[in-house]
Scaffold this motif. Structure first.
Motif, PDB file in Angstrom:
ATOM      1  N   SER A  47     -12.125  -5.662   1.873  1.00  0.00           N
ATOM      2  CA  SER A  47     -11.020  -5.211   2.565  1.00  0.00           C
ATOM      3  C   SER A  47      -9.996  -4.744   1.478  1.00  0.00           C
ATOM      4  N   TYR A  48     -10.114  -5.180   0.093  1.00  0.00           N
ATOM      5  CA  TYR A  48      -9.072  -4.887  -0.703  1.00  0.00           C
ATOM      6  C   TYR A  48      -9.720  -3.483  -1.459  1.00  0.00           C
ATOM      7  N   VAL A  49     -10.872  -3.515  -1.729  1.00  0.00           N
ATOM      8  CA  VAL A  49     -11.726  -2.343  -2.142  1.00  0.00           C
ATOM      9  C   VAL A  49     -11.377  -1.036  -1.586  1.00  0.00           C
ATOM     10  N   PHE A  50     -11.522  -1.227  -0.134  1.00  0.00           N
ATOM     11  CA  PHE A  50     -11.531   0.004   0.618  1.00  0.00           C
ATOM     12  C   PHE A  50     -10.253   0.089   1.540  1.00  0.00           C
ATOM     13  N   MET A  51      -9.343  -0.744   1.322  1.00  0.00           N
ATOM     14  CA  MET A  51      -8.246  -0.521   1.934  1.00  0.00           C
ATOM     15  C   MET A  51      -7.367   0.712   1.819  1.00  0.00           C
ATOM     16  N   PRO A  52      -7.269   1.342   0.442  1.00  0.00           N
ATOM     17  CA  PRO A  52      -6.956   2.696   0.388  1.00  0.00           C
ATOM     18  C   PRO A  52      -7.418   3.698   1.167  1.00  0.00           C
ATOM     19  N   VAL A  53      -8.665   3.537   1.265  1.00  0.00           N
ATOM     20  CA  VAL A  53      -9.581   4.532   1.992  1.00  0.00           C
ATOM     21  C   VAL A  53      -9.244   4.184   3.397  1.00  0.00           C
ATOM     22  N   ALA A  54      -9.168   3.257   4.096  1.00  0.00           N
ATOM     23  CA  ALA A  54      -8.956   3.298   5.574  1.00  0.00           C
ATOM     24  C   ALA A  54      -7.542   3.353   5.691  1.00  0.00           C
ATOM     25  N   PHE A  55      -6.480   3.217   5.028  1.00  0.00           N
ATOM     26  CA  PHE A  55      -5.080   3.651   5.049  1.00  0.00           C
ATOM     27  C   PHE A  55      -5.048   5.028   5.197  1.00  0.00           C
ATOM     28  N   MET A  56      -5.701   6.148   4.098  1.00  0.00           N
ATOM     29  CA  MET A  56      -5.710   7.256   3.997  1.00  0.00           C
ATOM     30  C   MET A  56      -6.065   8.051   5.289  1.00  0.00           C
ATOM     31  N   MET A  57      -7.136   7.354   5.997  1.00  0.00           N
ATOM     32  CA  MET A  57      -7.724   7.794   7.155  1.00  0.00           C
ATOM     33  C   MET A  57      -6.645   7.994   8.387  1.00  0.00           C
ATOM     34  N   GLY A  58      -5.625   7.033   8.148  1.00  0.00           N
ATOM     35  CA  GLY A  58      -4.727   6.950   9.511  1.00  0.00           C
ATOM     36  C   GLY A  58      -4.588   5.806   9.986  1.00  0.00           C
ATOM     37  N   ILE A  59      -5.373   4.751   9.583  1.00  0.00           N
ATOM     38  CA  ILE A  59      -5.220   3.403   9.976  1.00  0.00           C
ATOM     39  C   ILE A  59      -3.797   2.733   9.521  1.00  0.00           C
ATOM     40  N   PRO A  60      -3.197   2.246  10.483  1.00  0.00           N
ATOM     41  CA  PRO A  60      -2.090   1.465  10.247  1.00  0.00           C
ATOM     42  C   PRO A  60      -2.433   0.491   9.197  1.00  0.00           C
ATOM     43  N   TYR A  61      -1.103   0.276   8.204  1.00  0.00           N
ATOM     44  CA  TYR A  61      -1.391  -0.634   7.046  1.00  0.00           C
ATOM     45  C   TYR A  61      -1.640  -1.855   7.372  1.00  0.00           C
ATOM     46  N   ASP A  62      -1.338  -2.782   8.481  1.00  0.00           N
ATOM     47  CA  ASP A  62      -1.551  -3.995   8.832  1.00  0.00           C
ATOM     48  C   ASP A  62      -3.008  -4.097   9.429  1.00  0.00           C
ATOM     49  N   GLU A  63      -3.634  -2.853   9.652  1.00  0.00           N
ATOM     50  CA  GLU A  63      -4.888  -3.178  10.279  1.00  0.00           C
ATOM     51  C   GLU A  63      -5.973  -2.495   9.229  1.00  0.00           C
ATOM     52  N   SER A  64      -5.255  -2.049   8.160  1.00  0.00           N
ATOM     53  CA  SER A  64      -6.444  -1.288   7.338  1.00  0.00           C
ATOM     54  C   SER A  64      -7.148  -2.474   6.528  1.00  0.00           C
ATOM     55  N   PHE A  65      -6.746  -3.673   6.106  1.00  0.00           N
ATOM     56  CA  PHE A  65      -7.433  -4.486   5.514  1.00  0.00           C
ATOM     57  C   PHE A  65      -8.862  -4.772   6.461  1.00  0.00           C
ATOM     58  N   THR A  66      -8.650  -5.028   7.687  1.00  0.00           N
ATOM     59  CA  THR A  66      -9.598  -5.117   8.704  1.00  0.00           C
ATOM     60  C   THR A  66     -10.724  -4.093   8.829  1.00  0.00           C
ATOM     61  N   GLY A 113      -3.645 -16.198  10.612  1.00  0.00           N
ATOM     62  CA  GLY A 113      -3.616 -15.374   9.547  1.00  0.00           C
ATOM     63  C   GLY A 113      -4.746 -14.229   9.535  1.00  0.00           C
ATOM     64  N   GLU A 114      -5.706 -14.486  10.829  1.00  0.00           N
ATOM     65  CA  GLU A 114      -6.696 -13.359  10.774  1.00  0.00           C
ATOM     66  C   GLU A 114      -6.462 -12.432  12.020  1.00  0.00           C
ATOM     67  N   ARG A 115      -6.788 -11.415  11.561  1.00  0.00           N
ATOM     68  CA  ARG A 115      -6.550 -10.435  12.546  1.00  0.00           C
ATOM     69  C   ARG A 115      -7.611 -10.213  13.770  1.00  0.00           C
ATOM     70  N   GLN A 116      -7.357 -10.500  14.876  1.00  0.00           N
ATOM     71  CA  GLN A 116      -8.546 -10.709  16.057  1.00  0.00           C
ATOM     72  C   GLN A 116      -8.981  -9.194  16.643  1.00  0.00           C
ATOM     73  N   TRP A 117      -8.037  -8.363  16.588  1.00  0.00           N
ATOM     74  CA  TRP A 117      -8.466  -7.041  17.118  1.00  0.00           C
ATOM     75  C   TRP A 117      -7.419  -6.045  16.428  1.00  0.00           C
ATOM     76  N   ILE A 118      -8.010  -4.792  16.577  1.00  0.00           N
ATOM     77  CA  ILE A 118      -7.231  -3.376  16.098  1.00  0.00           C
ATOM     78  C   ILE A 118      -6.837  -2.594  17.517  1.00  0.00           C
ATOM     79  N   SER A 119      -5.893  -1.616  17.156  1.00  0.00           N
ATOM     80  CA  SER A 119      -5.568  -0.633  18.230  1.00  0.00           C
ATOM     81  C   SER A 119      -6.760   0.312  18.558  1.00  0.00           C
ATOM     82  N   ILE A 120      -6.503   0.820  19.863  1.00  0.00           N
ATOM     83  CA  ILE A 120      -7.494   1.732  20.341  1.00  0.00           C
ATOM     84  C   ILE A 120      -7.740   2.973  19.391  1.00  0.00           C
TER      85      ILE A 120
END
Length: 327
Positions: free
Chosen positions: A129-148, A185-192
């Motif tokens: 979640s920490y290593v690939f978070m920047p990749v997820a964020f740059m794809m357009g995932i909201p920051y609070d969902e990017s770790f998941t 403290g653990e995300r249960q789902w992400i947006s559509i």
């Protein structure tokens, strides 16, 4: 090299179809479009990854020879194809079980090592979640969902896409069942939208666990090039990963999610000025019936706590004069 990358893309499309059979919660349209997009994108990126410096032998049709099967008619071909798929499906199922076990072992090992320094909550997913978070964020995932989402990308890359899709399926199921977005403290789902982008990002055969499959499969086709294939397979994996991520970026740019009324009701304060609330309440009212008790038809009939949403709609937004609210 380009042929190697292209063959990897072909393997990807096969994997996607089987993934849909195993995990029906994954959006079929996203899988199909991602598989179609993978072919031209793989060709383009493979040219960048390993550009051709010599004249290709396949620029002329006379050098292209396509082997024909031994089947005599369409029924025999269908039967042969069905028989051939048995081994493929069994292999995928066995790999899924094996890599789930490996993931559990890795997590237990990390937890044990982390416990020695006071951090027993360390897991493989947490590291990803920490290593690939920047990749997820740059794809357009909201920051609070990017770790998941980063966890899923790491799981796909280091294990396989089936394990990652299984986890994505669980997140989608949690959203549809109306679970709180964050529990403990653990995300249960992400947006559509994030689900769709993630579906594209995971749609690929490029992972460390598939390297042996690629080497074995392609070496069987051309044994004399086994050394070349082995030297290029890691680069092909990186290229295939880039293909999936590029397709996910395009999906993030073009995808416009439909209005999710259930999610909106779960997080909304029922503001009278919110046009989406008005629209969702009107849709709920159209599905409401009264025969001594209030009941709901269609999709609303299976939504948890729909009665609470109904009364909130009646109390807000100037909708109290709606006939069904006056019962």
């Amino acid at each position: 090299a380009s042929a190697a990358h292209t063959s990897t893309a072909d393997c990807e499309r096969t994997g996607k179809a089987v993934t849909k059979l195993i995990l029906p919660d994954i959006d079929a349209s996203s899988l199909i479009s991602a598989s179609v997009m993978a072919a031209p994108c793989a060709l383009a990126i493979s040219k960048l990854s390993y550009p051709e410096t010599e004249q290709s032998l396949f620029t002329s049709e006379k050098n292209i020879k396509v082997a024909c099967g031994d089947e005599q008619n369409i029924l025999e071909a269908a039967s042969s194809g069905a028989s051939a798929s048995i081994g493929l499906v069994a292999n995928i199922a066995a790999n899924l079980i094996a890599f789930l076990a490996i993931l559990a072992f890795i997590n237990q090992a990390f937890s044990w090592l982390g416990g020695m320094v006071g951090y027993p909550e360390i897991t493989f997913q947490l590291i990803c979640s920490y290593v690939f978070m920047p990749v997820a964020f740059m794809m357009g995932i909201p920051y609070d969902e990017s770790f998941t989402v980063a966890e899923l990308i790491g799981t796909k890359l280091f294990l396989n896409e089936f394990v990652a899709y299984q986890k994505l399926s669980g997140l989608k199921s949690n959203r549809l069942n109306g679970l709180d977005e964050v529990i403990g403290g653990e995300r249960q789902w992400i947006s559509i939208r994030s689900e769709v982008i993630t579906t594209y990002a995971l749609c690929g055969f490029a992972n460390f666990s598939s390297l042996g499959i690629v080497i074995g499969g392609m070496s069987a086709i051309c044994p004399v090039r086994r050394g070349d294939i082995s030297s290029l397979v890691l680069r092909a994996m990186i290229t295939g990963t880039c293909v999936s991520l590029v397709n996910a970026c395009i999906a993030g740019l073009l995808f416009v999610p439909s209005l999710d009324c259930v999610q909106l009701f779960n997080v909304s304060a029922f503001d009278a000025a919110d046009g989406n609330i008005q629209k969702c309440c009107q849709d709920l009212f159209k599905s409401t019936f009264y025969n001594g008790t209030i009941w709901f038809e269609g999709p609303w009939g299976s939504v948890p706590n729909v009665n609470a949403s109904f009364f909130k709609c009646c109390d807000c937004c100037g909708l109290s004069d709606v006939p069904v609210c006056m019962l």
